[in-house]
Scaffold this motif. Structure first.
Motif, short mmCIF file in Angstrom:
data_model
loop_
_atom_site.label_atom_id
_atom_site.label_comp_id
_atom_site.label_asym_id
_atom_site.label_seq_id
_atom_site.Cartn_x
_atom_site.Cartn_y
_atom_site.Cartn_z
N LEU A 182 4.93 -3.24 -0.70
CA LEU A 182 5.80 -2.61 -1.70
C LEU A 182 7.17 -3.28 -1.72
CD1 LEU A 182 4.87 1.11 -0.95
CD2 LEU A 182 4.14 -0.23 -2.94
N ILE A 183 7.70 -3.60 -0.56
CA ILE A 183 8.99 -4.28 -0.47
C ILE A 183 8.94 -5.64 -1.18
CG2 ILE A 183 10.58 -5.43 1.14
CD1 ILE A 183 10.01 -3.13 3.10
N ASN A 184 7.76 -6.26 -1.16
CA ASN A 184 7.60 -7.58 -1.76
C ASN A 184 7.18 -7.53 -3.22
OD1 ASN A 184 7.90 -10.07 0.19
ND2 ASN A 184 7.14 -8.37 1.42
N GLY A 185 7.38 -6.38 -3.86
CA GLY A 185 7.22 -6.30 -5.31
C GLY A 185 5.86 -5.88 -5.81
N PHE A 186 4.96 -5.50 -4.91
CA PHE A 186 3.65 -5.02 -5.35
C PHE A 186 3.72 -3.55 -5.72
CE2 PHE A 186 2.55 -8.77 -2.96
CZ PHE A 186 1.42 -9.27 -3.59
N ARG A 200 -8.34 0.92 12.62
CA ARG A 200 -7.02 1.45 12.33
C ARG A 200 -6.97 2.09 10.93
NH1 ARG A 200 -3.13 1.10 15.72
NH2 ARG A 200 -1.79 1.90 14.07
N SER A 201 -7.55 1.45 9.96
CA SER A 201 -7.50 1.96 8.59
C SER A 201 -8.68 2.87 8.27
CB SER A 201 -7.50 0.80 7.60
OG SER A 201 -8.76 0.14 7.62
N LEU A 202 -9.61 2.99 9.20
CA LEU A 202 -10.87 3.72 8.97
C LEU A 202 -11.60 3.14 7.76
CD1 LEU A 202 -9.74 7.39 9.73
CD2 LEU A 202 -10.46 5.58 11.30
N ASN A 203 -11.43 1.84 7.58
CA ASN A 203 -12.09 1.05 6.52
C ASN A 203 -11.48 1.24 5.13
OD1 ASN A 203 -13.73 0.50 8.71
ND2 ASN A 203 -15.56 1.46 7.85
N TYR A 204 -10.36 1.94 5.02
CA TYR A 204 -9.70 2.14 3.73
C TYR A 204 -8.64 1.06 3.50
CZ TYR A 204 -11.73 6.83 3.64
OH TYR A 204 -12.61 7.89 3.63
N ALA A 205 -8.45 0.71 2.23
CA ALA A 205 -7.43 -0.26 1.86
C ALA A 205 -6.75 0.19 0.57
CB ALA A 205 -8.04 -1.65 1.66
N SER A 206 -5.57 -0.34 0.33
CA SER A 206 -4.85 -0.07 -0.91
C SER A 206 -5.05 -1.25 -1.86
CB SER A 206 -3.36 0.14 -0.64
OG SER A 206 -2.82 -1.00 0.03
N PHE A 207 -5.41 -0.98 -3.07
CA PHE A 207 -5.48 -2.01 -4.11
C PHE A 207 -4.05 -2.19 -4.60
CE2 PHE A 207 -8.38 -3.79 -7.56
CZ PHE A 207 -7.41 -4.55 -8.15
N ILE A 208 -3.50 -3.39 -4.41
CA ILE A 208 -2.11 -3.65 -4.80
C ILE A 208 -2.07 -4.76 -5.84
CG2 ILE A 208 -1.08 -2.82 -2.66
CD1 ILE A 208 -0.90 -5.82 -1.80
N GLU A 209 -1.00 -4.75 -6.64
CA GLU A 209 -0.88 -5.72 -7.75
C GLU A 209 0.57 -6.14 -7.95
OE1 GLU A 209 -2.54 -5.60 -12.24
OE2 GLU A 209 -0.94 -4.14 -11.84
N TRP A 210 0.76 -7.44 -8.16
CA TRP A 210 2.05 -8.00 -8.58
C TRP A 210 1.79 -8.78 -9.87
CZ3 TRP A 210 3.45 -13.23 -9.23
CH2 TRP A 210 4.82 -13.47 -9.48
N LYS A 211 2.48 -8.40 -10.94
CA LYS A 211 2.28 -9.06 -12.22
C LYS A 211 3.23 -10.24 -12.37
CE LYS A 211 0.16 -5.33 -14.85
NZ LYS A 211 0.18 -4.53 -16.12
N ASN A 212 2.69 -11.34 -12.83
CA ASN A 212 3.46 -12.57 -13.02
C ASN A 212 4.40 -12.41 -14.22
OD1 ASN A 212 4.40 -15.17 -13.45
ND2 ASN A 212 2.39 -16.05 -13.89
N PRO A 213 5.70 -12.38 -13.99
CA PRO A 213 6.65 -12.18 -15.10
C PRO A 213 6.71 -13.38 -16.04
CG PRO A 213 7.85 -12.70 -13.10
CD PRO A 213 6.41 -12.52 -12.69
#
Length: 221
Positions: A182-186, A200-213
């Protein structure tokens, strides 16, 4: 690595990976992801060689005083629909990156690592900037990834994975991976289930996105 205790991030060089870096990257993985290394979920030499053959432009290392202190692995994909559920194994062809296609519209972050002794020193940020540069170089619409919910194991009895992620987004909880993203703009999109075998994550992940300006739709044929 005693010289790493005091670090000026300006002395860190981010460059494309070359074959002679492979042993150092394997060692970096073992030291950065000790928990995953125990079950074999780190890069192996044959996978790293495949990455360089398939998409050399997307493989980066961070170097300090001639030593590898960070690395980032990427490929280009075309998700349909654009926020489709997926697993790490499926999206990366079980780590070989044969799913890479130059016809895709998204740079996918398969892995990023920094040595434990130089974390929180700006190296991860530099690697992310390197990926953003690759995204812009190939005029891709965005950069995406699945980031494991690193600290979710500590909160699983209190919150669902989505509740946990939203609390991280609101800065109510700090997560080693998602907070950094999040700090890096996602931006956080949604939860991916059964993404990667990880206690550690119990197999869960966050789908993250950074759009190319700077994405140029006019250049898309």
């Amino acid at each position: 690595m005693s010289s790493f205790y005091v670090l000026n991030s300006d002395s860190v060089i981010v460059r494309r990976t070359v074959k002679k870096d492979i042993p150092a990257i394997v060692k970096l993985q073992e030291e950065s992801f000790a928990d995953l290394a125990k079950i074999g979920n780190i890069w192996h030499p044959d996978e790293l060689r495949s990455h360089l053959e398939i998409f050399p432009e997307g493989q980066l290392v961070a170097e300090l005083d001639g030593e590898i202190v960070g690395s980032a692995t990427s490929l280009i994909v075309d998700l349909v629909p654009e926020y489709a559920n997926h697993t790490w194994k499926d999206i990366t062809a079980d780590g070989m990156l044969t799913t890479h296609t130059y016809k895709g519209d998204s740079l996918y972050g398969a892995d990023i690592s920094t040595h434990p002794k130089v974390r929180h020193k700006g190296i991860g940020h530099k690697l992310y900037q390197g990926r953003k540069d690759v995204t812009m170089k190939f005029n891709l619409k965005r950069m995406i990834a699945g980031g494991r919910l690193y600290n979710y194991c500590d909160y699983a009895n209190e919150f669902t994975p989505l509740e946990y992620a939203l609390k991280v987004v609101r800065c109510e909880i700090h997560d080693l991976v998602l907070s950094f993203d999040l700090i890096n703009g996602f931006r956080f999109i949604k939860i991916l289930t059964n993404y990667l075998e990880d206690a550690r994550s119990l197999n869960y992940a966050s789908f993250i996105e950074w759009k190319n300006p700077h994405f140029n739709t006019a250049s898309i044929s």
